[in-house]
Design a protein around this motif. Structure first.
Motif, PDB file in Angstrom:
ATOM      1  N   UNK A 123     -82.334  54.070-100.868  1.00  0.00           N
ATOM      2  CA  UNK A 123     -83.151  54.546 -99.750  1.00  0.00           C
ATOM      3  C   UNK A 123     -82.396  54.530 -98.418  1.00  0.00           C
ATOM      4  N   UNK A 124     -81.098  54.278 -98.441  1.00  0.00           N
ATOM      5  CA  UNK A 124     -80.293  54.211 -97.223  1.00  0.00           C
ATOM      6  C   UNK A 124     -79.690  55.559 -96.862  1.00  0.00           C
ATOM      7  N   UNK A 125     -79.462  55.730 -95.576  1.00  0.00           N
ATOM      8  CA  UNK A 125     -78.683  56.862 -95.062  1.00  0.00           C
ATOM      9  C   UNK A 125     -77.474  56.281 -94.348  1.00  0.00           C
ATOM     10  N   UNK A 126     -76.337  56.935 -94.467  1.00  0.00           N
ATOM     11  CA  UNK A 126     -75.104  56.479 -93.837  1.00  0.00           C
ATOM     12  C   UNK A 126     -74.706  57.481 -92.755  1.00  0.00           C
ATOM     13  N   UNK A 127     -74.389  56.954 -91.580  1.00  0.00           N
ATOM     14  CA  UNK A 127     -73.947  57.763 -90.447  1.00  0.00           C
ATOM     15  C   UNK A 127     -72.540  57.305 -90.092  1.00  0.00           C
ATOM     16  N   UNK A 128     -71.661  58.246 -89.782  1.00  0.00           N
ATOM     17  CA  UNK A 128     -70.257  57.906 -89.597  1.00  0.00           C
ATOM     18  C   UNK A 128     -69.676  58.600 -88.374  1.00  0.00           C
ATOM     19  N   UNK A 129     -68.753  57.889 -87.723  1.00  0.00           N
ATOM     20  CA  UNK A 129     -67.963  58.477 -86.643  1.00  0.00           C
ATOM     21  C   UNK A 129     -66.589  57.815 -86.655  1.00  0.00           C
ATOM     22  N   UNK A 130     -65.562  58.612 -86.709  1.00  0.00           N
ATOM     23  CA  UNK A 130     -64.178  58.136 -86.646  1.00  0.00           C
ATOM     24  C   UNK A 130     -63.894  57.019 -87.653  1.00  0.00           C
ATOM     25  N   UNK A 131     -64.525  57.074 -88.814  1.00  0.00           N
ATOM     26  CA  UNK A 131     -64.300  56.075 -89.855  1.00  0.00           C
ATOM     27  C   UNK A 131     -65.247  54.894 -89.815  1.00  0.00           C
ATOM     28  N   UNK A 132     -65.972  54.716 -88.719  1.00  0.00           N
ATOM     29  CA  UNK A 132     -66.959  53.629 -88.602  1.00  0.00           C
ATOM     30  C   UNK A 132     -68.266  54.100 -89.233  1.00  0.00           C
ATOM     31  N   UNK A 133     -68.896  53.212 -90.020  1.00  0.00           N
ATOM     32  CA  UNK A 133     -70.119  53.593 -90.714  1.00  0.00           C
ATOM     33  C   UNK A 133     -71.276  52.688 -90.332  1.00  0.00           C
ATOM     34  N   UNK A 134     -72.442  53.324 -90.150  1.00  0.00           N
ATOM     35  CA  UNK A 134     -73.705  52.627 -89.921  1.00  0.00           C
ATOM     36  C   UNK A 134     -74.634  53.024 -91.051  1.00  0.00           C
ATOM     37  N   UNK A 135     -75.275  52.046 -91.663  1.00  0.00           N
ATOM     38  CA  UNK A 135     -76.217  52.302 -92.743  1.00  0.00           C
ATOM     39  C   UNK A 135     -77.615  51.885 -92.268  1.00  0.00           C
ATOM     40  N   UNK A 136     -78.607  52.744 -92.549  1.00  0.00           N
ATOM     41  CA  UNK A 136     -79.987  52.516 -92.103  1.00  0.00           C
ATOM     42  C   UNK A 136     -80.918  52.882 -93.243  1.00  0.00           C
ATOM     43  N   UNK A 137     -81.889  52.018 -93.533  1.00  0.00           N
ATOM     44  CA  UNK A 137     -82.877  52.342 -94.562  1.00  0.00           C
ATOM     45  C   UNK A 137     -83.844  53.388 -94.011  1.00  0.00           C
ATOM     46  N   UNK A 138     -84.454  54.159 -94.912  1.00  0.00           N
ATOM     47  CA  UNK A 138     -85.330  55.271 -94.522  1.00  0.00           C
ATOM     48  C   UNK A 138     -86.502  54.825 -93.639  1.00  0.00           C
ATOM     49  N   UNK A 139     -87.085  53.667 -93.930  1.00  0.00           N
ATOM     50  CA  UNK A 139     -88.222  53.182 -93.130  1.00  0.00           C
ATOM     51  C   UNK A 139     -87.790  52.922 -91.697  1.00  0.00           C
ATOM     52  N   UNK A 140     -86.669  52.243 -91.521  1.00  0.00           N
ATOM     53  CA  UNK A 140     -86.164  51.979 -90.169  1.00  0.00           C
ATOM     54  C   UNK A 140     -85.770  53.275 -89.474  1.00  0.00           C
ATOM     55  N   UNK A 141     -85.199  54.210 -90.234  1.00  0.00           N
ATOM     56  CA  UNK A 141     -84.738  55.464 -89.647  1.00  0.00           C
ATOM     57  C   UNK A 141     -85.890  56.262 -89.035  1.00  0.00           C
ATOM     58  N   UNK A 142     -87.083  56.141 -89.607  1.00  0.00           N
ATOM     59  CA  UNK A 142     -88.236  56.830 -89.020  1.00  0.00           C
ATOM     60  C   UNK A 142     -88.458  56.393 -87.576  1.00  0.00           C
ATOM     61  N   UNK A 143     -88.174  55.124 -87.267  1.00  0.00           N
ATOM     62  CA  UNK A 143     -88.348  54.600 -85.910  1.00  0.00           C
ATOM     63  C   UNK A 143     -87.087  54.764 -85.058  1.00  0.00           C
ATOM     64  N   UNK A 144     -86.004  55.221 -85.677  1.00  0.00           N
ATOM     65  CA  UNK A 144     -84.728  55.380 -84.976  1.00  0.00           C
ATOM     66  C   UNK A 144     -84.275  56.833 -84.861  1.00  0.00           C
ATOM     67  N   UNK A 145     -85.051  57.775 -85.382  1.00  0.00           N
ATOM     68  CA  UNK A 145     -84.652  59.181 -85.357  1.00  0.00           C
ATOM     69  C   UNK A 145     -84.361  59.623 -83.925  1.00  0.00           C
ATOM     70  N   UNK A 146     -83.205  60.234 -83.758  1.00  0.00           N
ATOM     71  CA  UNK A 146     -82.779  60.718 -82.447  1.00  0.00           C
ATOM     72  C   UNK A 146     -82.054  59.678 -81.619  1.00  0.00           C
ATOM     73  N   UNK A 147     -81.919  58.472 -82.140  1.00  0.00           N
ATOM     74  CA  UNK A 147     -81.293  57.381 -81.390  1.00  0.00           C
ATOM     75  C   UNK A 147     -79.780  57.433 -81.474  1.00  0.00           C
ATOM     76  N   UNK A 148     -79.171  56.707 -80.548  1.00  0.00           N
ATOM     77  CA  UNK A 148     -77.726  56.521 -80.567  1.00  0.00           C
ATOM     78  C   UNK A 148     -77.433  55.044 -80.369  1.00  0.00           C
ATOM     79  N   UNK A 149     -76.462  54.534 -81.133  1.00  0.00           N
ATOM     80  CA  UNK A 149     -76.006  53.166 -80.935  1.00  0.00           C
ATOM     81  C   UNK A 149     -74.766  53.211 -80.049  1.00  0.00           C
ATOM     82  N   UNK A 150     -74.734  52.302 -79.092  1.00  0.00           N
ATOM     83  CA  UNK A 150     -73.615  52.194 -78.168  1.00  0.00           C
ATOM     84  C   UNK A 150     -73.152  50.745 -78.165  1.00  0.00           C
ATOM     85  N   UNK A 151     -71.937  50.504 -77.733  1.00  0.00           N
ATOM     86  CA  UNK A 151     -71.452  49.146 -77.544  1.00  0.00           C
ATOM     87  C   UNK A 151     -71.178  48.995 -76.063  1.00  0.00           C
TER      88      UNK A 151
END
Length: 116
Positions: free
Chosen positions: A58-86
């Motif tokens: 049930x996970x989706x994987x998002x990637x940029x420049x080799x870095x990967x973020x994994x998010x379960x579908x339930x959490x992704x519903x509340x995170x759609x359109x979001x961006x993670x920053x450091x």
């Protein structure tokens, strides 16, 4: 033609990708940052960050420049359109979620509320 489900999107900033790669190097091979949302915190929902080497069905994987973020579908519903920053500032260094669905957030930014 039937309507298709909306595409659930999530992105990583350049700074987040760089930091995830640095932290993943300190962990075992294949490590990804897992982002989750759970009930709690002072605003109703709270973000969770952990490292993981497993991708569940049930996970989706998002990637940029080799870095990967994994998010379960339930959490992704509340995170759609979001961006993670450091972010590195006078308060310290931390991952920050810029969530367009969040109506309000607590002062520390680790919990949020949305209109249902």
């Amino acid at each position: 033609m039937p309507d298709s489900a909306p595409l659930q999107t999530f992105s990583l900033s350049e700074n987040a990708a760089k930091r995830i790669l640095v932290l993943a190097e300190q962990e075992q091979s294949g490590t990804m940052l897992r982002v989750s949302v759970s009930g709690g915190g002072c605003s109703g929902f709270q973000y969770g960050f952990d490292f993981d080497t497993q991708v569940e069905e049930e996970d989706r994987v998002f990637e940029r420049d080799g870095a990967k973020v994994v998010i379960d579908e339930t959490s992704l519903e509340l995170l759609t359109g979001s961006q993670i920053d450091f972010v590195e500032d006078l308060m310290g260094s931390y991952f920050k979620i810029e969530n367009p669905q969040a109506e309000s957030a607590c002062g520390c930014g680790s919990s949020f509320s949305i209109a249902l």
